[in-house]
Structures are given as structure tokens and as C-alpha cells.
Write a protein that holds these residues in place. Sequence first.
Motif, PDB file in Angstrom:
ATOM      1  N   LEU A 140      15.473 -36.369 -31.658  1.00  0.00           N
ATOM      2  CA  LEU A 140      15.000 -37.510 -30.886  1.00  0.00           C
ATOM      3  C   LEU A 140      13.664 -38.005 -31.423  1.00  0.00           C
ATOM      4  CD1 LEU A 140      15.756 -36.702 -27.191  1.00  0.00           C
ATOM      5  CD2 LEU A 140      16.015 -38.912 -28.272  1.00  0.00           C
TER       6      LEU A 140
ATOM      7  N   ALA B 181      14.119 -39.758 -34.606  1.00  0.00           N
ATOM      8  CA  ALA B 181      14.789 -41.043 -34.451  1.00  0.00           C
ATOM      9  C   ALA B 181      13.859 -42.076 -33.833  1.00  0.00           C
ATOM     10  CB  ALA B 181      16.019 -40.879 -33.586  1.00  0.00           C
ATOM     11  N   VAL B 182      13.100 -41.641 -32.837  1.00  0.00           N
ATOM     12  CA  VAL B 182      12.185 -42.564 -32.177  1.00  0.00           C
ATOM     13  C   VAL B 182      11.217 -43.115 -33.204  1.00  0.00           C
ATOM     14  CG1 VAL B 182      10.236 -42.665 -30.599  1.00  0.00           C
ATOM     15  CG2 VAL B 182      12.379 -41.673 -29.856  1.00  0.00           C
TER      16      VAL B 182
ATOM     17  N   MET C 174      11.684 -43.508 -36.335  1.00  0.00           N
ATOM     18  CA  MET C 174      12.356 -44.458 -37.220  1.00  0.00           C
ATOM     19  C   MET C 174      12.589 -45.787 -36.542  1.00  0.00           C
ATOM     20  SD  MET C 174      15.071 -42.273 -39.351  1.00  0.00           S
ATOM     21  CE  MET C 174      15.091 -43.537 -40.577  1.00  0.00           C
ATOM     22  N   CYS C 175      12.974 -45.706 -35.268  1.00  0.00           N
ATOM     23  CA  CYS C 175      13.286 -46.941 -34.577  1.00  0.00           C
ATOM     24  C   CYS C 175      12.049 -47.799 -34.386  1.00  0.00           C
ATOM     25  CB  CYS C 175      13.916 -46.658 -33.224  1.00  0.00           C
ATOM     26  SG  CYS C 175      15.576 -46.074 -33.426  1.00  0.00           S
ATOM     27  N   ARG C 176      10.940 -47.131 -34.162  1.00  0.00           N
ATOM     28  CA  ARG C 176       9.718 -47.908 -33.953  1.00  0.00           C
ATOM     29  C   ARG C 176       9.401 -48.722 -35.185  1.00  0.00           C
ATOM     30  NH1 ARG C 176       5.155 -44.242 -31.500  1.00  0.00           N
ATOM     31  NH2 ARG C 176       4.238 -46.192 -30.848  1.00  0.00           N
TER      32      ARG C 176
ATOM     33  N   GLN D 171      11.595 -49.714 -37.128  1.00  0.00           N
ATOM     34  CA  GLN D 171      12.793 -50.525 -37.396  1.00  0.00           C
ATOM     35  C   GLN D 171      13.306 -50.353 -38.825  1.00  0.00           C
ATOM     36  OE1 GLN D 171      13.280 -54.454 -35.928  1.00  0.00           O
ATOM     37  NE2 GLN D 171      11.514 -54.269 -34.609  1.00  0.00           N
ATOM     38  N   ILE D 172      13.345 -49.126 -39.279  1.00  0.00           N
ATOM     39  CA  ILE D 172      13.852 -48.883 -40.622  1.00  0.00           C
ATOM     40  C   ILE D 172      15.366 -48.920 -40.574  1.00  0.00           C
ATOM     41  CG2 ILE D 172      13.960 -47.215 -42.506  1.00  0.00           C
ATOM     42  CD1 ILE D 172      11.343 -46.002 -41.141  1.00  0.00           C
ATOM     43  N   LYS D 173      15.961 -49.660 -41.457  1.00  0.00           N
ATOM     44  CA  LYS D 173      17.425 -49.661 -41.521  1.00  0.00           C
ATOM     45  C   LYS D 173      17.859 -48.653 -42.571  1.00  0.00           C
ATOM     46  CE  LYS D 173      20.342 -52.868 -40.995  1.00  0.00           C
ATOM     47  NZ  LYS D 173      21.116 -54.058 -41.388  1.00  0.00           N
ATOM     48  N   GLY D 174      18.400 -47.552 -42.138  1.00  0.00           N
ATOM     49  CA  GLY D 174      18.775 -46.507 -43.080  1.00  0.00           C
ATOM     50  C   GLY D 174      20.108 -46.791 -43.759  1.00  0.00           C
TER      51      GLY D 174
ATOM     52  N   LEU E 179      15.564 -45.489 -24.418  1.00  0.00           N
ATOM     53  CA  LEU E 179      16.048 -45.268 -25.776  1.00  0.00           C
ATOM     54  C   LEU E 179      16.155 -46.634 -26.449  1.00  0.00           C
ATOM     55  CD1 LEU E 179      18.794 -42.522 -25.214  1.00  0.00           C
ATOM     56  CD2 LEU E 179      16.403 -42.224 -25.864  1.00  0.00           C
ATOM     57  N   PRO E 180      15.904 -46.694 -27.740  1.00  0.00           N
ATOM     58  CA  PRO E 180      15.764 -47.996 -28.400  1.00  0.00           C
ATOM     59  C   PRO E 180      17.064 -48.773 -28.566  1.00  0.00           C
ATOM     60  CG  PRO E 180      15.600 -46.221 -29.997  1.00  0.00           C
ATOM     61  CD  PRO E 180      15.631 -45.571 -28.656  1.00  0.00           C
ATOM     62  N   TRP E 181      18.208 -48.127 -28.365  1.00  0.00           N
ATOM     63  CA  TRP E 181      19.469 -48.815 -28.668  1.00  0.00           C
ATOM     64  C   TRP E 181      20.195 -49.346 -27.440  1.00  0.00           C
ATOM     65  CZ3 TRP E 181      23.172 -45.816 -26.323  1.00  0.00           C
ATOM     66  CH2 TRP E 181      22.893 -44.447 -26.185  1.00  0.00           C
ATOM     67  N   SER E 182      19.506 -49.389 -26.299  1.00  0.00           N
ATOM     68  CA  SER E 182      20.126 -49.962 -25.116  1.00  0.00           C
ATOM     69  C   SER E 182      19.046 -50.597 -24.255  1.00  0.00           C
ATOM     70  CB  SER E 182      20.841 -48.883 -24.305  1.00  0.00           C
ATOM     71  OG  SER E 182      21.430 -49.448 -23.156  1.00  0.00           O
TER      72      SER E 182
END
Lengths: 326, 512
Positions: free
Chosen positions: B8, B11-12, B14-16, B18-21, B296-299
Motif C-alpha cells: 500500500l 502504491a500510494v 506511486m499514485c501521488r 501519477q507514474i504510469k508503470g 484510495l486513489p483509484w476510486s
Amino acid sequence: MAEKIKFGFLLAGGCAGCEMALVDMSEKLLDALGHLDVVFWAPTVADVKYKDLEAMEDGYIDLAFVDGMIRNTENEHTVKVLRQKSKTLVAFGACASLGGIAALGDCHSQEELFSQAYKDTFSTDNPDGIYPQPECTWEGKYDLTLPAFTNRVSTIDQLVEVDYFVGGCPPHHDFIAQLVQAIVSGNLPAKGSWLTSGKAVCDICKRNPADHDQKRLPIGEVFRTVDGRPDEDKCLLQQGYICFGPVTQGDCGASCLNVNIPCRGCGGPIPGVRDYGARCVSTITSSLKDDETAEEFVKKFNDMAKFCYRYSYSAGILNQKLTPGK
Amino acid sequence: MSKVTELLKKAVGMCRGQIKGESKVKKIEINPMTRLEGHGKIAIFLDESGNVDDAFFQTVEFRGYEKFLQGMPIEEVPRTVSTVCGVCRAVHFLCSMKASDNVYGVTPPPTGRKLRELFYSAHTVEDHTAILYALGFPDFVVGPDASPAERNLIGLINAVGVETGRMVLQKRSLAVKIFEILGGKPNHPVAALPGGWSKRLSEEERAQIEKWSEELVELGKLTLQVFEDVVLKNPKYMELVTGDMYKVEVGYMASVDEQNRFTLYDGTQKVIDAKGDLVGTFTGKEYLDFISERVLPWSYLKFPYNKKLGSWDGIKSGPDTNIYCVGPLARMNVVDSMSTPLAQEHFEKFHNTFGLKPVHYILGYHWARAIEILAAAEKCLELSRDPEITGSDTWNKPTSCTGEGVGIIEANRGTLIHHYITDDNGIVQNANLIVSTTHNNAPINLAVKTAAKHFIKDGNVSEGLLNHVEMAFRPYDLCLACATHTVTAGQLPVEVNIYKSDGEILRQMKNF
Ligand code: SF4
Ligand code: SF4
Ligand code: SF4
């Protein structure tokens, strides 16, 4: 019987209450479906998807309703596509035609809205202070996307050309039944018009002083609904309970007044009014007896924008000036 | 630190940014599906060997009510906040109204309270009926493997008979009529007053409502009969109802009355863990001791968990999880009995059939919902015969302001919480809303993942997947069932795109 009308219905950024109002027509809806060929109804009904809508010929749909306002990039996209595919497009309900209640979000910045919901609310657990993201890679491998929040709420006609407008949050099912009747018989006014009875809530309201051979008198005191119980037979506004009936379309049959509660304007402006909120303020204040009463009014309802533009903030001139569009 | 927490954190981060893996997993996306205010989607990811790695139910919308309600007089809030959802047409209204009672420190007189309860009971009958017939029943009555063209309300009517179908629609509309008489508008009602109700019921109206309520009880009985005939008597369906692909082991939360019985309008919130043990009970502001909501960043929808059972630990099921769910199944698991006689008979049958309490089989939601139609209809009838219901004393006028109020109601889709802070004049300064579908956010994710894992093996996406995934989220009734479903097709459009690792579409499946 002529060919069936190809009908579409799109839920943009609404609450689906407008669609439920159609369902509440019950038997009348079944009758109406005899004249309508539902070719698109998303995302709530299963016939066709956005992708299939995109694949339709331009103008394939004879008549399309949109309920809900534009709140994110997905709404923007689907409404534009629907416009292209439809001969006649109706902004159906307060959200679509005026912005609706969710347009009150425009009284705040996006940062304010997000930080309240995702950081400041009492039960939120967000140690890293993150917000939902239009694109993110979760756990290093899952690419997940979300539609992006737009700068401001837009009405449908601020994005695409709209042929007709219908007020109400939601429109009353009895009125929808009349409307559908008018549509299937081809009995429609000039494009760009509101589909409305043209009457104000006051014209329908049983309490209207004019119906009781009484004059409207200057209002000497202002009340909130918690301040007392109004007489159930007399005009609320006359009793000092601020009611927007004089400036609101009455296609609802004065629903709120039937349970002794004032109108807050979900029907939209009576014909000829360009800015609902501004008209509200001028109508109410000019009914007040003196400056003192006006001051009392402002003190009791100090959220004037949220009060007078409750259903129509996006359509108002104020919002368009204050919140830059896309 | 657990592995989940570790992941988590990563991932958090990475999401902050906004890296597109570069994704190594295959993605299956189901879009659109609908929820509370309209839109949602499902993304399923396959691992290298073609089995389900993970699945996500994503909510794609956000409005911001908690901010823009600020500045409004609290008594104006119920009719405003009702527009959070037009399918759940009474619940946000009622919940904020109960909060407004607290803000002014005033309780409604008996007549006012009973009118509110009658109003809510009518809504429950109308709403549950739409949900069950449009969404729940077609899977069983028409059959989970039937062609999608038939697995909908029209197919359902064909299967049960046109007369029965028409009767159901007609009886449901009586509940909407009761709603309009009492609430003013047929959707987004207005009759709330802090301390009571603005509408007095005449004797004429009462007599009419009593007659209609008798029909609503018949509707409840009929609905349970359909369930009995079609599902309970069919061993094939009972395999699904008690099957592991539709089992989600989480805790539960629901309202109970003083005798631990079923109640919708008012009560105490009782919370149990996944093993069925009592975690605690709460009212009002104490909700903050039990519930925390993770972002969570995806919802756009937050993820509540029971914080009495520990801090956020990811979305997982099992005896030790702190994820919980709400709604009809939760209520059947939490209450000791129903509060009306006919519904009680069916409650007993429900538990005798499953044997174990709590029941973790999510298709049990549909059965529970059918029992609740009868319970709510019985309540309508009881209240319409109550001499007090036509009393003229429907409102206790507020005299002071406490500055804070929490409203909690067992909404049709489960526990709903509204919390407001106001100034001395009752003007809202702060607001917090936890809606039913939010509580169920993590369990819905679990349900979708469990079904996907069951039906997708070694890269083979079974043809039955689409409907079987639908059957996994439908029980929660994500307000998907806008009864517009009743008009034409009646099933949700689901499209699954299976992508190769390079993003090219490998195969496409549709149910429409
Ligand atoms: S106008 Fe009202 S009922 Fe219609 S979508 Fe908007 S909020 Fe819902
Ligand atoms: S102001 Fe309101 S109460 Fe008075 S007549 Fe008009 S609608 Fe009726
Ligand atoms: S009285 Fe006013 S607020 Fe009420 S339904 Fe009619 S137009 Fe809407």
C-alpha cells in the motif's frame, strides 16, 4: 399509427431521480412505450452502450432526453456524442437545464470540495493526504483510470445545443405524461423553448390570495420553517415564510405547498426570466415592507447564493462570471 | 509491517506522483456498470498464467455535498441532500432530518414520528420491489444461464405470467402514492421539520392508505412465494445460493430496537465481526469510535472499516477482517427477530435454511430483501391503523440550538450516517456523510474478485462470466437498479475486454 419515435435517454451527472419519475408514470409509461422505440438508455438500461451510441449514424435518434448536469470528462464526452446522434435533444430536469443542486459545488473551489471529502471529514483516514486520481498505477502494476472532475458544473446547453428544456427536480410524473403525449402527437413549440405549462407555482397554488379575493400585502416579518407553523390555508409568503412560487414554473402542481412547505424553485424560472436567482432576490425584497424587514431577511438567509440559486446556479450569470468555464 | 501495508505504502507513493508503470498484467475492464448516482466500472487483471491477480470495483463520480451544504440552515438540508440519490428517494432526506432534530435538541411528538415511519415504510416497499424484480429475480426465475435477451424483467414477466407481472407493478405504485401524500413530492420529498413533520393526515387519506397497505402486504406475500417456488425448491439454484463463489466473509452492521429486533426508522447500531461475535453497539456521534474511511486513489468512493478491530489492513475477507457490510443480509445477521409476525415466519425459515449465523452467502441478500418487503408492508398496515396517525400534533417547535447533530437510519441499502456541526442559528458549518454503498465498497470489491477468481481459470474466460460477475455485485444493490430497468431490458450492460500485455484487444464479450 405513424412509425415509432426512436427514443434515447442518457443519465449524465444526475441522481437518476428524473429517470425514476418516468418510471413512476406506471401504466402511462407502458402506453407511451407503444409510441416510443427505445434505442438507447444508458447506463441504467441495458440496450446499448456508449460505444454503440458512437457507432450510430448522426441523427439516428429522433428524440433524446438527458438528465443530470456535466460534472466530469465522461459526462462531457457522452453528451457530445448524444447530441450528434439525436435530431432533438431535451435537457430534462433541473440538473440538465439549470445545473441542479450539485451545481452548488461551484460555490467552492475543487480543492475545497476534495479536501473536505477526502481529508477533513471526521471519519476519514488518509494519512498520506491522497486524492482520487484520473490515472494511477496501483501496487506498481495495475493501471486504473477515473474520469476527471471538470472545473465547474455545466448545464447541457453550455456544452451543446439544446432543443428543449424541462424543469423540475425531478419533473412531476403527471407532467411528464402530458409532455410525452404532446411529443408523440408532434405538438412541440419552437426549438430552444422550455416545455412548460407556462404557469407559475402561485397560479396553481390553492393559497394564492388572488383566488380568495385578497390583495398581496407588504410582508412585515420573515420566518424560517423552524420559526413557527404557518396557517395551512394562507399564502406562505404573505405569512412571512419565504416562498419562490411567484417566480417558479408550476408544472409540479404546487407539490410542496400541499404539505405546508415553501417552494424552493426546482421548477425553474417562469418564462421570460433570464437569471433565476437575481429575479428571486428582486421579487422577494420588493415584497418586503421596509429596510428593517429586508435586513431581517438577509440575516435569516445569509447563504443568499445557495438559497436563491439552489437549483440553478450553473445557469446563473453570477456563476458564469465567477467560475471560469473549461 | 504486513505485506499488504508495505504494498500500500509503495502504491500510494506511486499514485501521488501519477507514474504510469509498464503493466505486466492483462487487464479486463467492465464498463459501464452503474451505481448510486450512475456510473461505475470493473477492472480485472490476469497474471502471467491467466488467473485472476486482482479485481477492482471503481466508483467514478464525486459531487462534494459535504462542502457545499455548509452555510445552509439545517432545516433546508433534508430536501437538498435528498438529491444525493433519486432511487433511494427518502433516505438521505430522513437521515439529515433526524440529524436536524439533534441540532435543535427536539424530538417529534408520537404522531410526527409515526408519519415519518409510515412514509419510510412505504418507500422501502417501493424501492425493494423495484430492485428485486428488476435485478434479483431475473437471474433465478429466468435462469443464470438464460440468454441475456430474456434474463430481464420482461423475461421474468413471461415466466411468472403477465397477470402477476402487471399486479406487481400496480401494487408497487400504491407505495409511491403513499409516499407522495406524506412527503409532498413523489421524489425528493419536502415535509421534514426538525422536531416533526409538516403534513397532517386526514381521516380520508388514512383510510385510503390503509386499503393500499393491505395490498402491499399481499405484494410482500406474493414476492416470498415467488422466491420459494423458484429458488428454494430448485436444488440447482440453492447450490449457487450456498456456493463459495458468492461467499464473502466480513463483519456486519445494522439497527436493532430495544429487544434486538429488526427496525428501519430508528434504533441502535449493532456491530458484529465476521465470526458473528459482538463488537459493540453505538448511537449518534459514537459512530466515530467504530468507523474509519480509507481513501484510495483509484476510486472516488472511500473504504470504511471497523476501527475497533484494528487499523486499515487492506481489502480482505476472512474471520479476522475489519471490513464489514450493511444492508438486508447484514440486518438478517444482526437482529434476533423481526418485529412483525409474517416477516418473522420467513426470518426463521431463512436461518433454518442456512444453518449458520452469520450468513456469509451474498445471494442471501435477495431473500432478505424479499422478507423486508413484507416486514415494511406489515409496518405500513400497522401504522395506518394506529389512531394516533391522524393526530394534529405532528411537530414540536425547536426552542434552542445545540450546534451538532448526528442522524443514523437503516436505509434500504444499509446504515446511513449524516453528521452536522452548526452555529447557534442552526447554520451548517461542517458536514460528514457516510452512505450505505460506501460501507459496502470493500465487500463489493471482494465479491467481484471472488466470482472472477472462480470463473476465470488459466486464461479461459468462461462464457458465463459476465452474468456471474453481475450476480456478484447485484445483491448489494448499488442503486444500480434504477427501476428504469423495469422498462425494457432489465439487465446491466456489461462488456469485458480482455487485453494482451501490450494493450491490444484479444477478445471482446458482451451480454447485450
Ligand atoms: S434534476 Fe433532481 S431528480 Fe433530476 S437528476 Fe438532477 S437531482 Fe436528480
Ligand atoms: S407565494 Fe407560495 S404560498 Fe403564496 S401563493 Fe405563491 S406558491 Fe402559494
Ligand atoms: S413547489 Fe417549487 S420546489 Fe416544490 S416541486 Fe414545485 S417547483 Fe419544485
